[in-house]
Scaffold this motif. Structure first.
Motif, PDB file in Angstrom:
ATOM      1  N   THR A  25     -18.844 -28.589  -4.560  1.00 20.18           N
ATOM      2  CA  THR A  25     -19.497 -28.481  -3.732  1.00 20.18           C
ATOM      3  C   THR A  25     -20.713 -27.024  -3.057  1.00 20.18           C
ATOM      4  O   THR A  25     -21.544 -27.155  -3.834  1.00 20.18           O
ATOM      5  CB  THR A  25     -19.716 -28.595  -1.927  1.00 20.18           C
ATOM      6  N   LEU A  26     -19.872 -26.062  -3.087  1.00 24.50           N
ATOM      7  CA  LEU A  26     -20.369 -24.751  -3.289  1.00 24.50           C
ATOM      8  C   LEU A  26     -21.154 -24.318  -4.926  1.00 24.50           C
ATOM      9  O   LEU A  26     -21.823 -23.819  -4.542  1.00 24.50           O
ATOM     10  CB  LEU A  26     -19.615 -23.626  -3.029  1.00 24.50           C
ATOM     11  N   ALA A  27     -20.301 -24.462  -5.691  1.00 23.10           N
ATOM     12  CA  ALA A  27     -21.382 -24.473  -7.161  1.00 23.10           C
ATOM     13  C   ALA A  27     -22.817 -25.877  -6.902  1.00 23.10           C
ATOM     14  O   ALA A  27     -23.976 -25.357  -7.617  1.00 23.10           O
ATOM     15  CB  ALA A  27     -20.016 -24.863  -8.426  1.00 23.10           C
ATOM     16  N   VAL A  28     -22.296 -26.641  -6.989  1.00 25.61           N
ATOM     17  CA  VAL A  28     -23.719 -27.325  -6.462  1.00 25.61           C
ATOM     18  C   VAL A  28     -24.856 -25.846  -5.448  1.00 25.61           C
ATOM     19  O   VAL A  28     -26.222 -26.072  -5.956  1.00 25.61           O
ATOM     20  CB  VAL A  28     -23.944 -28.463  -5.607  1.00 25.61           C
ATOM     21  N   ALA A  29     -24.420 -25.945  -4.202  1.00 26.47           N
ATOM     22  CA  ALA A  29     -25.367 -25.052  -3.985  1.00 26.47           C
ATOM     23  C   ALA A  29     -25.774 -24.166  -4.560  1.00 26.47           C
ATOM     24  O   ALA A  29     -27.010 -23.436  -4.487  1.00 26.47           O
ATOM     25  CB  ALA A  29     -24.491 -24.686  -2.399  1.00 26.47           C
ATOM     26  N   LEU A  30     -25.490 -23.011  -5.626  1.00 27.94           N
ATOM     27  CA  LEU A  30     -25.792 -22.224  -6.609  1.00 27.94           C
ATOM     28  C   LEU A  30     -26.552 -22.651  -7.010  1.00 27.94           C
ATOM     29  O   LEU A  30     -26.849 -21.981  -7.925  1.00 27.94           O
ATOM     30  CB  LEU A  30     -24.663 -21.808  -6.601  1.00 27.94           C
ATOM     31  N   VAL A  31     -25.971 -23.288  -7.886  1.00 32.34           N
ATOM     32  CA  VAL A  31     -26.970 -24.419  -8.821  1.00 32.34           C
ATOM     33  C   VAL A  31     -28.164 -24.503  -8.325  1.00 32.34           C
ATOM     34  O   VAL A  31     -29.420 -24.056  -8.975  1.00 32.34           O
ATOM     35  CB  VAL A  31     -26.569 -25.482 -10.044  1.00 32.34           C
ATOM     36  N   LEU A  32     -28.475 -24.978  -7.353  1.00 32.09           N
ATOM     37  CA  LEU A  32     -29.471 -25.568  -6.317  1.00 32.09           C
ATOM     38  C   LEU A  32     -30.605 -24.262  -5.965  1.00 32.09           C
ATOM     39  O   LEU A  32     -31.779 -24.073  -6.193  1.00 32.09           O
ATOM     40  CB  LEU A  32     -29.319 -26.013  -5.912  1.00 32.09           C
TER      41      LEU A  32
END
Lengths: 231, 308
Positions: free
Chosen positions: B288-295
């Motif tokens: 989920t953190l990876a998604v936040a960073l990508v966004l």
């Protein structure tokens, strides 16, 4: 061939076309002129069924196009070259032509014929459409529309932004289609081109019919057309 | 077990998850890519695939292999058909409006989930795998006599898990070929690129949308069929799968099939490894953190375009 009567078209609450009537005959070039925002592109989209009419009718050889689902309109033989070309940019040249051929069951012979009209496309068959030059893109948009073997060909400012040599290529294609008996409905801003090619001109203003001139009138009084456009 | 063999075991578990995830997320990505619809009910199609696999294998006799083959054919077809009907009855009426279809698919999620609870029940139910041989895996060590192979205790997998990985690879390759080489795939891509111009060339866009929604759901159902001999079928199993699928398509780039595959491998493998060495919860937190960073830093995803 094409007969439009009393056509109203709106974008939501904004009415763009108000009772527009127009005819286009087989083997003739009918030009549609008007200032920016007059409703020319809206009329083209309405003929293609992409915008539903609020009132009025659009008929091609007696078939009411306005009663058909939008995807059935091109199958009646209506080819469309939209403003800005609107190719399927991520598809190859060959695939764009294939989409056109699929519409009315075009075959390999027709594909070959198109590539003879536009030999430069043959060299680019595997290339993505969005990597072509502006002129090549217009050739592809034209080839894609001709792949329908159209009875009625709609061209929305096909020479916009093109260099003179490319404009001549498109002009020759339009004249060839006319000579083959296709009804051509052309939106064009260049008055000289219209005076040169048109058999009939319809001028629309603020979404309504303003004037109509046949070839003899155009030749006798070219200033009348220029006056409508303020040039 | 030493660290090396332990890591290999974790990677194998990750590869199984990545395979199923890639299949499921490809369906989600296909639907978004062509229709611009964020299908929140996608996880329920995965759950329905697993539940139908249980139903079909329970109903059909003739051994686990035959029953599984029947489930792998019938479940995606039934779920795909159901999704196509849902498209025509619900999404088409909303004119495929991006905001309203999100709300509608949330409603569809609850309808499918609660209907399954009412008919299938709240129990998790197993499906017998068509084959399930234990395969010991070799490891290498550097000894006095040079490199030598040995079979560490506990380093093994099953033939079914290897089959899941292989089946996902074949199915995704087939999907890729379908999209790039077939006439139907060409029509779907043209619709994806410019729906209005597709209509102007005789493509019945609404029928294409129904087919795409059906194919997307069918892929999710197939993922559910493949996973159910490992995880069991349960009416709530779609939630986690949906979350991971969204993570994958956002990281890969919404609508990008290639990006989806790469992201599924990244997320699946990291989930498998982190779950084995630390905890499954930490794996979900990091994903989920990876998604936040990508966004924040690359909203279009790793392989996505700038949008249309």
């Amino acid at each position: 061939m094409l007969k439009i009567e009393g056509l109203d078209v709106s974008y939501g609450a904004a009415q763009v076309l108000r009772g527009v009537s127009l005819t286009a005959q087989a083997g003739q070039i009918t030009c549609l002129m008007g200032r920016n925002g007059a409703g020319k592109t809206t009329l083209m989209k309405a003929i293609m069924g992409l915008l539903p009419p609020g009132a009025g009718s659009i008929a091609l050889e007696g078939t009411l196009l306005s009663d058909l689902p939008p995807h059935e309109v091109p199958k009646q033989g209506v080819g469309y070259i939209p403003q800005g070309r609107r190719l399927f940019g991520e598809l190859t040249v060959a695939q764009n032509i294939e989409i056109g051929l699929m519409t009315r069951g075009g075959d390999a012979a027709l594909r070959e014929e198109l590539l003879e009209i536009f030999p430069r496309l043959r060299e680019r068959l595997g290339q993505r459409a969005d990597t072509l030059s502006g002129g090549e893109q217009q050739m592809l948009a034209t080839a894609r529309a001709l792949a329908l073997r159209p009875k009625l060909l709609l061209l929305d400012e096909p020479t916009e932004g093109l260099q003179p040599s490319m404009i001549e290529v498109i002009r020759q294609v339009v004249l060839t289609m006319r000579d083959r008996g296709v009804a051509v409905l052309l939106v064009e801003q260049r008055v000289d081109a219209v005076l040169d090619m048109a058999d009939r001109v319809f001028v629309i203003e603020m979404g309504a019919n303003r004037d109509e001139m046949d070839r003899a009138t155009l030749r006798a009084d070219p200033g009348r057309l220029r006056a409508h456009l303020g040039v | 077990m030493d660290f090396g063999p332990y890591l290999m075991l974790a990677m194998l578990e990750g590869a199984v998850l990545a395979s199923v995830l890639a299949l499921m997320a490809s369906g989600l990505s296909l639907v978004f890519g062509v229709m611009r619809v964020v299908n929140v009910a996608h996880g329920e199609f995965y759950m329905l695939g697993a539940v139908m696999a249980w139903a079909v294998t329970s109903f059909i006799g003739g051994g686990p292999a035959l029953a599984f083959i029947a489930a792998a054919i019938l479940a995606p077809l039934l779920v795909g058909g159901l999704a196509a009907v849902a498209d025509m009855v619900i999404l088409k009426r909303l004119n495929y409006d991006p905001e309203r279809t999100i709300v509608a698919t949330i409603g569809l999620l609850y309808i499918l989930q609660q209907a399954t609870l009412m008919t299938y029940g709240a129990d998790a139910r197993p499906v017998v795998p068509p084959f399930n041989h234990r395969i010991a895996l070799p490891w290498v060590e550097w000894g006095e006599g040079g490199l030598s192979f040995y079979f560490p205790w506990g380093l093994s997998t099953t033939s079914y898990k290897l089959f899941v990985i292989g089946a996902a690879v074949v199915l995704i390759a087939a999907l890729r070929l379908f999209m790039t080489r077939s006439k139907a795939g060409l029509i779907m891509r043209a619709t994806q690129l410019d729906g209005e111009m597709a209509t102007a060339f005789g493509i019945p866009v609404e029928r294409v949308y129904a087919a795409v929604f059906g194919v997307g759901a069918g892929l999710a159902a197939l993922a559910g069929v493949l996973i159910v001999p490992i995880q069991q079928a349960h009416y709530l199993m779609g939630g986690d799968a949906l979350l991971l699928s969204f993570i994958v398509v956002i990281i890969g780039g919404l609508g990008s099939l290639a990006g989806t595959i790469v992201a599924a491998v990244l997320i699946g493998m990291s989930d498998g490894i982190i779950s084995v060495f630390f905890s499954p919860t930490l794996a979900k937190i990091l994903a989920t953190l990876a998604v936040a960073l990508v966004l924040v830093f690359r909203p279009q995803g790793l392989f996505g375009g700038k949008g249309r």
